[in-house]
Design a protein around this motif. Structure first.
Motif, mmCIF file in Angstrom:
data_model
loop_
_atom_site.group_PDB
_atom_site.id
_atom_site.type_symbol
_atom_site.label_atom_id
_atom_site.label_comp_id
_atom_site.label_asym_id
_atom_site.label_seq_id
_atom_site.Cartn_x
_atom_site.Cartn_y
_atom_site.Cartn_z
ATOM 1 N N LEU A 1 -0.557 10.695 -9.565
ATOM 2 C CA LEU A 1 -1.278 9.876 -10.526
ATOM 3 C C LEU A 1 -0.433 9.589 -11.759
ATOM 4 C CD1 LEU A 1 -3.859 8.399 -11.248
ATOM 5 C CD2 LEU A 1 -4.768 10.540 -12.142
ATOM 6 N N ILE B 1 -2.592 10.412 -4.842
ATOM 7 C CA ILE B 1 -3.481 9.260 -4.743
ATOM 8 C C ILE B 1 -2.942 8.262 -3.731
ATOM 9 C CG2 ILE B 1 -4.314 9.438 -7.116
ATOM 10 C CD1 ILE B 1 -2.282 7.123 -7.743
ATOM 11 N N ALA C 1 -2.496 4.017 -3.445
ATOM 12 C CA ALA C 1 -2.392 2.898 -4.373
ATOM 13 C C ALA C 1 -2.193 1.600 -3.598
ATOM 14 C CB ALA C 1 -1.230 3.111 -5.340
ATOM 15 N N CYS D 1 0.853 -1.180 0.000
ATOM 16 C CA CYS D 1 0.000 0.000 0.000
ATOM 17 C C CYS D 1 0.894 1.237 0.000
ATOM 18 C CB CYS D 1 -0.907 0.016 1.228
ATOM 19 S SG CYS D 1 -1.997 -1.422 1.320
ATOM 20 N N GLN E 1 0.943 5.668 -0.262
ATOM 21 C CA GLN E 1 0.164 6.901 -0.156
ATOM 22 C C GLN E 1 0.980 8.055 -0.715
ATOM 23 O OE1 GLN E 1 -0.487 6.969 4.085
ATOM 24 N NE2 GLN E 1 1.177 8.404 4.401
ATOM 25 N N ALA F 1 -5.332 2.357 -8.197
ATOM 26 C CA ALA F 1 -5.099 3.661 -7.580
ATOM 27 C C ALA F 1 -6.432 4.343 -7.397
ATOM 28 C CB ALA F 1 -4.200 4.518 -8.471
ATOM 29 N N GLN F 2 -6.544 5.057 -6.309
ATOM 30 C CA GLN F 2 -7.760 5.825 -6.053
ATOM 31 C C GLN F 2 -7.363 7.240 -5.709
ATOM 32 O OE1 GLN F 2 -9.314 3.287 -2.941
ATOM 33 N NE2 GLN F 2 -10.944 2.628 -4.299
ATOM 34 N N GLU F 3 -8.197 8.148 -6.101
ATOM 35 C CA GLU F 3 -7.943 9.551 -5.807
ATOM 36 C C GLU F 3 -9.203 10.193 -5.259
ATOM 37 O OE1 GLU F 3 -7.733 12.056 -9.439
ATOM 38 O OE2 GLU F 3 -7.948 10.137 -10.440
ATOM 39 N N CYS G 1 1.163 9.209 -3.714
ATOM 40 C CA CYS G 1 1.733 9.015 -5.040
ATOM 41 C C CYS G 1 1.137 10.072 -5.965
ATOM 42 C CB CYS G 1 1.355 7.653 -5.602
ATOM 43 S SG CYS G 1 1.911 6.260 -4.638
ATOM 44 N N PHE H 1 2.099 6.963 -10.960
ATOM 45 C CA PHE H 1 1.457 5.645 -10.860
ATOM 46 C C PHE H 1 1.249 5.069 -12.250
ATOM 47 C CE2 PHE H 1 -2.264 2.947 -11.097
ATOM 48 C CZ PHE H 1 -2.002 2.002 -10.123
ATOM 49 N N THR H 2 0.658 5.862 -13.126
ATOM 50 C CA THR H 2 0.295 5.397 -14.463
ATOM 51 C C THR H 2 1.520 5.082 -15.326
ATOM 52 O OG1 THR H 2 -1.704 6.727 -14.340
ATOM 53 C CG2 THR H 2 -1.043 5.978 -16.517
#
Length: 132
Positions: free
Chosen positions: A41, A86, A88, A35, A37, A61-63, A39, A44-45
């Motif tokens: 986006l 985000i 992740a 996990c 925190q 990933a969540q934002e 990050c 991440f991508t």
């Protein structure tokens, strides 16, 4: 005229070097679930997801999708340029499958990912649901 007390200096360690060390550390951990925190986006991508996939992980990933962030969050940000931070979660794809992820439109510091141990996993907990 007041000047901001925050002075932006170039980072002493460029992103490619830091990223290499992050992936190296995560790889050596051999964790089933990771996990992260704070990050970005884009990172991440473009960086994390492809590299973690090559190591055998799937991820999500969540934002914070709210259009209006609380004023306290806006004021607390030290970033001058707009960044999309985000949370992740990565998991070993040969051991777990995604059951669902929970929308975080209500809370900004919450990331809930529900995983299930795969039936073809060597683990005795097959079918067990795990929430992170």
């Amino acid at each position: 005229q007041l000047q901001s007390p925050i002075i932006h200096y170039p980072h002493t360690h460029p992103w490619p070097k830091r990223f290499h060390r992050i992936i190296q550390t995560l790889s050596h951990s051999n964790a089933d679930i990771i996990c992260l925190q704070e990050c970005e986006l884009q990172s991440f991508t473009e960086d994390l997801a492809p590299s973690m996939s090559a190591l055998g992980y799937d991820g999500i990933a969540q934002e914070d999708t709210r259009k209006e962030k609380p004023a306290a969050l806006k004021e607390a940000s030290k970033h001058r340029d707009p960044r999309n931070h985000i949370g992740a979660t990565f998991w070993k794809r040969d051991r777990f499958e995604l059951v669902r992820d929970v929308d975080v439109s209500v809370r900004t510091r919450s990331l809930t990912t529900v995983l299930r141990v795969k039936k073809d996993s060597d683990d005795n907990d097959e079918g067990k649901v795990i929430a992170e």
